[in-house]
Structure formats: structure tokens, C-alpha cells
Design a protein around this motif. Structure first.
Motif, PDB file in Angstrom:
ATOM      1  N   VAL A 269       0.897  -1.097  -0.096  1.00  4.74           N
ATOM      2  CA  VAL A 269      -0.001  -0.043   0.055  1.00  4.74           C
ATOM      3  C   VAL A 269       0.904   1.336   0.099  1.00  4.74           C
ATOM      4  O   VAL A 269       1.848   1.161   0.518  1.00  4.74           O
ATOM      5  CB  VAL A 269      -1.046   0.124   1.372  1.00  4.74           C
ATOM      6  CG1 VAL A 269      -1.868   1.363   1.098  1.00  4.74           C
ATOM      7  CG2 VAL A 269      -1.787  -1.340   1.301  1.00  4.74           C
TER       8      VAL A 269
ATOM      9  N   ILE B 233      -2.435   1.254   8.564  1.00  7.81           N
ATOM     10  CA  ILE B 233      -1.892   0.166   7.630  1.00  7.81           C
ATOM     11  C   ILE B 233      -0.555  -0.523   8.299  1.00  7.81           C
ATOM     12  O   ILE B 233      -0.661  -1.837   8.041  1.00  7.81           O
ATOM     13  CB  ILE B 233      -1.195   1.065   6.168  1.00  7.81           C
ATOM     14  CG1 ILE B 233      -2.296   1.773   5.762  1.00  7.81           C
ATOM     15  CG2 ILE B 233      -0.558  -0.186   5.603  1.00  7.81           C
ATOM     16  CD1 ILE B 233      -3.602   0.914   5.107  1.00  7.81           C
TER      17      ILE B 233
ATOM     18  N   PHE C 130      -0.964  -6.037   5.520  1.00  5.21           N
ATOM     19  CA  PHE C 130      -0.778  -4.931   4.628  1.00  5.21           C
ATOM     20  C   PHE C 130       0.884  -4.618   4.895  1.00  5.21           C
ATOM     21  O   PHE C 130       1.223  -4.865   6.031  1.00  5.21           O
ATOM     22  CB  PHE C 130      -1.408  -3.816   4.966  1.00  5.21           C
ATOM     23  CG  PHE C 130      -3.013  -4.079   4.966  1.00  5.21           C
ATOM     24  CD1 PHE C 130      -3.655  -4.104   3.823  1.00  5.21           C
ATOM     25  CD2 PHE C 130      -3.704  -4.450   5.893  1.00  5.21           C
ATOM     26  CE1 PHE C 130      -5.027  -4.549   3.662  1.00  5.21           C
ATOM     27  CE2 PHE C 130      -4.964  -4.618   6.010  1.00  5.21           C
ATOM     28  CZ  PHE C 130      -5.432  -4.673   4.984  1.00  5.21           C
TER      29      PHE C 130
ATOM     30  N   VAL D 229      -2.131  -1.013  -3.993  1.00  5.42           N
ATOM     31  CA  VAL D 229      -3.158  -0.053  -3.981  1.00  5.42           C
ATOM     32  C   VAL D 229      -2.636   1.253  -3.355  1.00  5.42           C
ATOM     33  O   VAL D 229      -1.851   1.208  -2.741  1.00  5.42           O
ATOM     34  CB  VAL D 229      -4.295  -0.826  -2.810  1.00  5.42           C
ATOM     35  CG1 VAL D 229      -5.372   0.033  -2.468  1.00  5.42           C
ATOM     36  CG2 VAL D 229      -4.775  -2.012  -3.224  1.00  5.42           C
TER      37      VAL D 229
ATOM     38  N   LEU E  90      -3.883   4.751  -1.573  1.00  3.43           N
ATOM     39  CA  LEU E  90      -4.865   5.678  -0.902  1.00  3.43           C
ATOM     40  C   LEU E  90      -4.642   7.221  -1.478  1.00  3.43           C
ATOM     41  O   LEU E  90      -3.579   7.753  -1.052  1.00  3.43           O
ATOM     42  CB  LEU E  90      -4.782   5.494   0.342  1.00  3.43           C
ATOM     43  CG  LEU E  90      -5.286   3.972   1.290  1.00  3.43           C
ATOM     44  CD1 LEU E  90      -5.022   4.195   2.543  1.00  3.43           C
ATOM     45  CD2 LEU E  90      -6.406   3.516   0.705  1.00  3.43           C
TER      46      LEU E  90
ATOM     47  N   THR F  30      -1.976  -1.069 -10.611  1.00  4.14           N
ATOM     48  CA  THR F  30      -2.388  -0.626  -9.250  1.00  4.14           C
ATOM     49  C   THR F  30      -3.701   0.033  -9.251  1.00  4.14           C
ATOM     50  O   THR F  30      -4.242   0.263 -10.071  1.00  4.14           O
ATOM     51  CB  THR F  30      -1.466   0.632  -9.000  1.00  4.14           C
ATOM     52  OG1 THR F  30       0.196   0.211  -9.067  1.00  4.14           O
ATOM     53  CG2 THR F  30      -1.633   1.346  -7.568  1.00  4.14           C
ATOM     54  N   GLN F  31      -4.409  -0.351  -8.049  1.00  7.02           N
ATOM     55  CA  GLN F  31      -5.847   0.028  -7.635  1.00  7.02           C
ATOM     56  C   GLN F  31      -5.670   1.384  -6.897  1.00  7.02           C
ATOM     57  O   GLN F  31      -4.941   1.389  -6.025  1.00  7.02           O
ATOM     58  CB  GLN F  31      -6.359  -0.936  -7.031  1.00  7.02           C
ATOM     59  CG  GLN F  31      -6.429  -2.337  -7.875  1.00  7.02           C
ATOM     60  CD  GLN F  31      -7.025  -2.320  -9.204  1.00  7.02           C
ATOM     61  OE1 GLN F  31      -7.986  -1.716  -9.362  1.00  7.02           O
ATOM     62  NE2 GLN F  31      -6.420  -2.758 -10.150  1.00  7.02           N
TER      63      GLN F  31
ATOM     64  N   ILE G 235      -7.605   4.039  -4.580  1.00  5.74           N
ATOM     65  CA  ILE G 235      -8.913   4.362  -3.933  1.00  5.74           C
ATOM     66  C   ILE G 235      -8.757   6.019  -3.528  1.00  5.74           C
ATOM     67  O   ILE G 235      -8.014   6.360  -2.750  1.00  5.74           O
ATOM     68  CB  ILE G 235      -9.051   3.529  -2.461  1.00  5.74           C
ATOM     69  CG1 ILE G 235      -8.885   2.121  -2.697  1.00  5.74           C
ATOM     70  CG2 ILE G 235     -10.103   3.911  -1.549  1.00  5.74           C
ATOM     71  CD1 ILE G 235      -9.276   1.337  -1.587  1.00  5.74           C
TER      72      ILE G 235
ATOM     73  N   LEU H 166      -9.609  -1.006   5.761  1.00  3.66           N
ATOM     74  CA  LEU H 166      -8.720  -2.215   5.547  1.00  3.66           C
ATOM     75  C   LEU H 166      -9.497  -2.991   4.547  1.00  3.66           C
ATOM     76  O   LEU H 166      -8.990  -3.809   3.790  1.00  3.66           O
ATOM     77  CB  LEU H 166      -8.318  -2.504   6.907  1.00  3.66           C
ATOM     78  CG  LEU H 166      -7.497  -1.855   7.789  1.00  3.66           C
ATOM     79  CD1 LEU H 166      -7.135  -2.622   8.917  1.00  3.66           C
ATOM     80  CD2 LEU H 166      -6.154  -1.112   6.924  1.00  3.66           C
TER      81      LEU H 166
ATOM     82  N   ILE I 233      -9.276  -1.776   1.005  1.00  5.77           N
ATOM     83  CA  ILE I 233      -8.114  -2.099   0.483  1.00  5.77           C
ATOM     84  C   ILE I 233      -8.060  -3.525  -0.201  1.00  5.77           C
ATOM     85  O   ILE I 233      -7.726  -3.812  -1.193  1.00  5.77           O
ATOM     86  CB  ILE I 233      -7.000  -1.969   1.600  1.00  5.77           C
ATOM     87  CG1 ILE I 233      -6.976  -0.312   1.709  1.00  5.77           C
ATOM     88  CG2 ILE I 233      -5.694  -2.373   0.772  1.00  5.77           C
ATOM     89  CD1 ILE I 233      -5.799  -0.070   2.855  1.00  5.77           C
ATOM     90  N   ARG I 234      -8.663  -4.475   0.830  1.00 10.38           N
ATOM     91  CA  ARG I 234      -8.645  -6.128   0.370  1.00 10.38           C
ATOM     92  C   ARG I 234      -9.659  -6.111  -0.975  1.00 10.38           C
ATOM     93  O   ARG I 234      -9.261  -6.867  -1.809  1.00 10.38           O
ATOM     94  CB  ARG I 234      -9.272  -6.842   1.314  1.00 10.38           C
ATOM     95  CG  ARG I 234      -8.299  -6.771   2.442  1.00 10.38           C
ATOM     96  CD  ARG I 234      -8.745  -7.889   3.490  1.00 10.38           C
ATOM     97  NE  ARG I 234      -7.690  -8.041   4.752  1.00 10.38           N
ATOM     98  CZ  ARG I 234      -8.321  -7.419   5.896  1.00 10.38           C
ATOM     99  NH1 ARG I 234      -9.366  -6.485   5.820  1.00 10.38           N
ATOM    100  NH2 ARG I 234      -7.243  -7.460   7.019  1.00 10.38           N
TER     101      ARG I 234
ATOM    102  N   HIS J 191      -7.985  -4.641  -4.094  1.00  6.51           N
ATOM    103  CA  HIS J 191      -6.801  -5.498  -4.388  1.00  6.51           C
ATOM    104  C   HIS J 191      -7.451  -6.711  -5.152  1.00  6.51           C
ATOM    105  O   HIS J 191      -6.884  -7.510  -6.073  1.00  6.51           O
ATOM    106  CB  HIS J 191      -5.913  -5.856  -3.317  1.00  6.51           C
ATOM    107  CG  HIS J 191      -4.974  -6.703  -3.580  1.00  6.51           C
ATOM    108  ND1 HIS J 191      -4.857  -8.122  -3.246  1.00  6.51           N
ATOM    109  CD2 HIS J 191      -3.793  -6.619  -4.303  1.00  6.51           C
ATOM    110  CE1 HIS J 191      -3.718  -8.705  -3.511  1.00  6.51           C
ATOM    111  NE2 HIS J 191      -2.822  -7.608  -4.336  1.00  6.51           N
TER     112      HIS J 191
END
Length: 233
Positions: A30, A47, A53, A76, A78, A102-103, A105, A138, A141-142, A145
């Protein structure tokens, strides 16, 4: 697998682990991009407090993120929307071309419709309020991902209503190959990337290649946009 050595009359038993080759789950990598020092410290604490993580880096502005994140290749990110100078939306738009897997958020204080849609079209996978609880953050994030698009139900409804007003995407869907259509169908059914790989018998690299082709042909930048267009066909 465990083996118990001893008889039923013994008060003390010896237990040995036979399979020592089982590796622990790989932590989700992350990165944080947030200009507010207190919020950044709070996110860092959240995190680092989770064993699932690993925090790669934290940046205070978009310029630092553009310089550092491509080298780190986080799973991921943020991303704060209201960054100084270059905002988070434009930062995501640029980074998505450099680290497409990469994701992102987006984190914001207010539910702003314009910023919401700008974020999704730029390539963000999720959109959360900064007051989101640590557990839900959290979990988000999962979810990101795993190929999901974390956002509150209220925000999700706004997204659906917005795309319902867009032109008929049927002609763009016809441009997809049979395999690309299969991948899009799997995405629409909510399968995670690992599940799609297993379902279709392809590699992760091949899957990401198909997804990139789908995004390009449908002129979208995220799973959410692609699925909405698919469901509107």
C-alpha cells in the motif's frame, strides 16, 4: 498436517508440524498520498497495524507520488482528492498509464458528484470518505486488491444513475473479441481476478492484457465503468 506421538495414557504429547513449506500470505503493498500530516500519520498507523498489509511509502503531494510510486509498484494507493497544486484526480490519471495494475482508492471529505465521476473516469477503483472506520478502510483495500470497487451504497447508486444517462454502449461492446467478452462477463459477475484466472484457465498476465484491451475498446478507465456499460447493453 500434524502428527501426534504418544499413547492415550500419556499426559504430555509431542506435536510436530510436518509441512513447513506453507508460506504465509503475501501482504498487500500500500502507498498513501495525503497532504494533511495528521491524516497521513493516522492512515500510516492503520496500515502498519495490519499484518495483511505493507506500507511502501507515503507522499504529501502529487508531485512526490509521481516521482516515487512507479518505482514502488504498489498494489493499492490511498489517494487524497484535494491535494495542493496538482489534485488527486489528475495524479491518478497520469499514474494509471505508468502503473496500470495498481488500484487507486480516492479519499475525500465530501461526497462531491463531479469529483466522484472524474475520479472513476481517471482510473480510480474506489471512492471513500475520510471518516470511514479503520475496519472498513482495510476491508476496502482488500476489496480493491481483489478486483472490486469499494464505495458506500449511496455513492454506488450515484454512479449507476450517472451511467444510465450515457449513450447506448452496444456498438463498443461489439468490438470485443469472444475472449474479451468472456473476461468482461466474469468481471460483471463479481469474480475476483484470481477466480477469473482459474475459471478461464489463463495466466494473470494474460488476464491483465485482456482487461486493458476491454478498457481501451470501451473507452473506460476502471472496472466499474466497464461493468456498467456491459450491464446496459
Amino acid at each position: 498436517m500434524f502428527i501426534w506421538i504418544g499413547d492415550c495414557n500419556q499426559s504430555v504429547t509431542n506435536i510436530f508440524v510436518i509441512n513447513e513449506n506453507i508460506e504465509p500470505p503475501v501482504p498487500i503493498r500500500v502507498a498513501i498520498v495525503e497532504d494533511d500530516e495528521e491524516i497521513r500519520a493516522n492512515l500510516t498507523h492503520r496500515i502498519k497495524g495490519g499484518a495483511a498489509f505493507r506500507l511502501l511509502c507515503s507522499c504529501a503531494d502529487a508531485e512526490s507520488a509521481l516521482a516515487e510510486l512507479p518505482a514502488h509498484q504498489p498494489d493499492v494507493v490511498l489517494m487524497d482528492i484535494n491535494l495542493p497544486n496538482m489534485n488527486g484526480v489528475e495524479c491518478v490519471r497520469i499514474l494509471k498509464t505508468e502503473i496500470p495494475d495498481t488500484q487507486f482508492i480516492m479519499l475525500t471529505v465530501y461526497e462531491d458528484n463531479n469529483r466522484l465521476f472524474q475520479s472513476l473516469t481517471a482510473g480510480a477503483s474506489g471512492y471513500l470518505l475520510k471518516r470511514t472506520s479503520p475496519a472498513k478502510l482495510l476491508s476496502a483495500i482488500r476489496e480493491a486488491h481483489s478486483g472490486g470497487s469499494p464505495m458506500t451504497p449511496q455513492i454506488a447508486r450515484r454512479v449507476v444513475q450517472h451511467f444510465r444517462q450515457q449513450p447506448d454502449p452496444a456498438s463498443k461492446l461489439e468490438k470485443l473479441s469472444p475472449r474479451e467478452s468472456e473476461v468482461l462477463d466474469q468481471l460483471a459477475k463479481g469474480f475476483r481476478y484470481k477466480e477469473i484466472v482459474d475459471n478461464l484457465g489463463i495466466s494473470h498476465g494474460t488476464l491483465h492484457g485482456y482487461i486493458r484491451n476491454v478498457y481501451e475498446k470501451l473507452h473506460v478507465h476502471s472496472r466499474t465503468e466497464a461493468v456498467v456499460k456491459y450491464l446496459k447493453r
